[in-house]
Design a protein around this motif. Sequence first.
Motif, PDB file in Angstrom:
ATOM      1  N   UNK A 176    -135.381  17.253 -40.221  1.00 22.06           N
ATOM      2  CA  UNK A 176    -135.583  17.174 -38.466  1.00 22.06           C
ATOM      3  C   UNK A 176    -135.890  18.256 -37.766  1.00 22.06           C
ATOM      4  N   UNK A 177    -135.415  19.294 -38.195  1.00 22.89           N
ATOM      5  CA  UNK A 177    -135.420  20.117 -37.150  1.00 22.89           C
ATOM      6  C   UNK A 177    -137.405  20.647 -37.635  1.00 22.89           C
ATOM      7  N   UNK A 178    -137.485  20.586 -38.683  1.00 23.11           N
ATOM      8  CA  UNK A 178    -138.644  20.740 -39.172  1.00 23.11           C
ATOM      9  C   UNK A 178    -140.075  19.827 -38.824  1.00 23.11           C
ATOM     10  N   UNK A 208    -137.633  24.714 -47.851  1.00 20.47           N
ATOM     11  CA  UNK A 208    -137.108  26.108 -49.305  1.00 20.47           C
ATOM     12  C   UNK A 208    -136.556  27.144 -48.150  1.00 20.47           C
ATOM     13  N   UNK A 209    -136.691  27.307 -47.427  1.00 21.23           N
ATOM     14  CA  UNK A 209    -135.802  28.321 -46.271  1.00 21.23           C
ATOM     15  C   UNK A 209    -134.890  28.592 -45.961  1.00 21.23           C
ATOM     16  N   UNK A 210    -134.447  27.033 -45.389  1.00 24.87           N
ATOM     17  CA  UNK A 210    -133.154  26.709 -44.587  1.00 24.87           C
ATOM     18  C   UNK A 210    -132.131  25.838 -45.586  1.00 24.87           C
ATOM     19  N   UNK A 211    -132.778  25.234 -46.646  1.00 28.61           N
ATOM     20  CA  UNK A 211    -131.965  24.578 -47.361  1.00 28.61           C
ATOM     21  C   UNK A 211    -132.014  22.904 -46.616  1.00 28.61           C
ATOM     22  N   UNK A 212    -131.288  22.048 -47.216  1.00 31.30           N
ATOM     23  CA  UNK A 212    -131.495  20.171 -46.652  1.00 31.30           C
ATOM     24  C   UNK A 212    -130.547  20.344 -45.655  1.00 31.30           C
ATOM     25  N   UNK A 213    -130.017  21.068 -45.574  1.00 30.50           N
ATOM     26  CA  UNK A 213    -129.102  20.790 -43.721  1.00 30.50           C
ATOM     27  C   UNK A 213    -127.780  22.223 -43.637  1.00 30.50           C
ATOM     28  N   UNK A 214    -128.288  22.700 -42.402  1.00 32.90           N
ATOM     29  CA  UNK A 214    -127.517  23.601 -41.810  1.00 32.90           C
ATOM     30  C   UNK A 214    -125.700  22.977 -41.763  1.00 32.90           C
ATOM     31  N   UNK A 216    -145.705  19.615 -44.297  1.00 35.12           N
ATOM     32  CA  UNK A 216    -145.091  21.615 -43.626  1.00 35.12           C
ATOM     33  C   UNK A 216    -143.480  21.026 -43.821  1.00 35.12           C
ATOM     34  N   UNK A 217    -143.219  20.195 -43.926  1.00 38.40           N
ATOM     35  CA  UNK A 217    -141.580  19.944 -44.337  1.00 38.40           C
ATOM     36  C   UNK A 217    -140.864  20.697 -45.707  1.00 38.40           C
ATOM     37  N   UNK A 218    -141.543  20.988 -46.661  1.00 38.55           N
ATOM     38  CA  UNK A 218    -141.432  21.185 -48.294  1.00 38.55           C
ATOM     39  C   UNK A 218    -140.766  22.926 -47.838  1.00 38.55           C
ATOM     40  N   UNK A 276    -129.861  27.527 -37.240  1.00 37.38           N
ATOM     41  CA  UNK A 276    -130.941  28.127 -37.400  1.00 37.38           C
ATOM     42  C   UNK A 276    -131.778  28.715 -36.156  1.00 37.38           C
ATOM     43  N   UNK A 277    -132.411  29.610 -36.069  1.00 37.69           N
ATOM     44  CA  UNK A 277    -132.865  30.345 -35.121  1.00 37.69           C
ATOM     45  C   UNK A 277    -134.448  28.521 -34.792  1.00 37.69           C
ATOM     46  N   UNK A 278    -134.421  28.374 -35.776  1.00 40.35           N
ATOM     47  CA  UNK A 278    -135.649  26.736 -36.025  1.00 40.35           C
ATOM     48  C   UNK A 278    -135.045  25.946 -34.138  1.00 40.35           C
ATOM     49  N   UNK A 279    -133.532  25.841 -34.395  1.00 34.29           N
ATOM     50  CA  UNK A 279    -132.872  25.580 -33.152  1.00 34.29           C
ATOM     51  C   UNK A 279    -133.770  25.605 -31.191  1.00 34.29           C
ATOM     52  N   UNK A 280    -133.640  27.407 -31.862  1.00 30.45           N
ATOM     53  CA  UNK A 280    -134.132  28.276 -30.570  1.00 30.45           C
ATOM     54  C   UNK A 280    -135.374  28.387 -29.955  1.00 30.45           C
TER      55      UNK A 280
END
Length: 446
Positions: free
Chosen positions: A296-298, A76-82, A70-72, A91-95
């Motif tokens: 890590x978020x993923x 692809x959507x968020x790049x390697x690092x915010x 699932x990670x790739x 990123x909304x992933x945090x929320x």
Amino acid sequence: MTTPPPSADWLARWRETNSDIARLSFTHRMADAVIDEQRGRDIRIGDQWLADFASCNYLGFDLDQEILDAIPEYLAKWGSHPSWSRIIASPVLYEQIEEQLAELCGTEDALTLPTITHIHFSVLPVLAAGGTVFLDSRSHKTLFDGATAAKATGADVKTIGHNNLDRLQARLEAGDWKRPGVIALDGVNSMTGNLPDLVEYARLAREHDAILYVDDAHGFGVIGERDPDELSPYGTRGNAIVRHLGESYDNVVLIGALSKAYSSLMAFLAVPTELKTLLKSTAPPYVYSGPSPVASLATVLEGLRVNRERGDEIRKVLHDRTKRILDTIDELSLDAVNDSGLPIIQVPLADPDRVSEVGDMLFERGLYVTMCPYPIVPRREAGFRIQVTAANGEEHIDRLVSALHELQDLFRRRDDPQALAHPKRFARTTPRRPTDRARSRVIPPR
Ligand SMILES: Cc1ncc(COP(=O)(O)O)c(C=O)c1O
């Protein structure tokens, strides 16, 4: 061209003033290793393949194919690092992660930061607010560091003997301490694998209007709320020590790691929304530090999904594999620090000075564990620590069990006068202190 060694003088001076630290330099292969290759939970160091029993990836999410696949898409959507600090943007992933963590733990809200080290350093001073930190003496080193930071901002730090509830109660009742008060300790202890009597700590915190600040880095993901249909005595959902013991979050702040069971560079606090909002402006890492990488978020988000879908089955595997090792320890009458049944198993040596030698012997038998020499652990506990993960296959357990049999004379036995004084695993049938609440152990007494 190789760099010449530094002039020896300043190093020799440093060694003299830090002789206790210098003594810790490792003389065995079981530390500071360079892993050349990894296949599942097998690692290769030089030409030796070893079963890795030193990992904290308890649920095996680091190797879970569904999570890895699932990670790739996230990358692809968020790049390697915010690389915004959190106060600027996230990123909304945090929320999504924080909402799901709050739901899982049963708290109003959750706040994530990259590591627990960041949390202790930044949040303990805010909570202590120039008052008093009552710190359990076997708390994780990062909690001591957090307490030091609290001290630097005006708080008093009072270290209380490990699990010494009577002493803590006496100090709280003496009333001669600055408020507010924070009682800080590990949940599942990182060295012993045991649980504190959290019910009693929480009672004392409430009675004295203090905050109970619990670092359950190793419990989160492994133990959780009890359920009559649970697949293992670790409970269900892996939502950490507070829920496992049926406690409420009144006066309690829970800290959890995602770097252990969830295999990600992230940590969280389970807190009321009001406190989360306050910490966003007062906890320096939220304002000044970089965030966790997208992988890590993923892994956290996918891990939370896998936890919902098959977490309890994974915990059953973890429990069963751990139990085989603990049963062997029982069968051989070896002394062991673990009285909880959890996958952190510290085995003391008959001769605490033979840690390096035993490290080499285990290495030769294809086992990688964490060596625990004195003074990293109390002398009577010096030995090694086995950490089991769900990704350690039965063959790994077989190998470990046969090494325990083969080397048993090197380990301390239960009938040794030096054996640890605390009650043995499963054997504590009565609470240490009177309480009107039933004590819920990870594994009920036999
Ligand atoms: C109990 C406990 N607290 C905190 C930490 C540090 O965690 P982090 O790497 O997230 O700073 C550890 C790491 O081993 C730990 O065992």
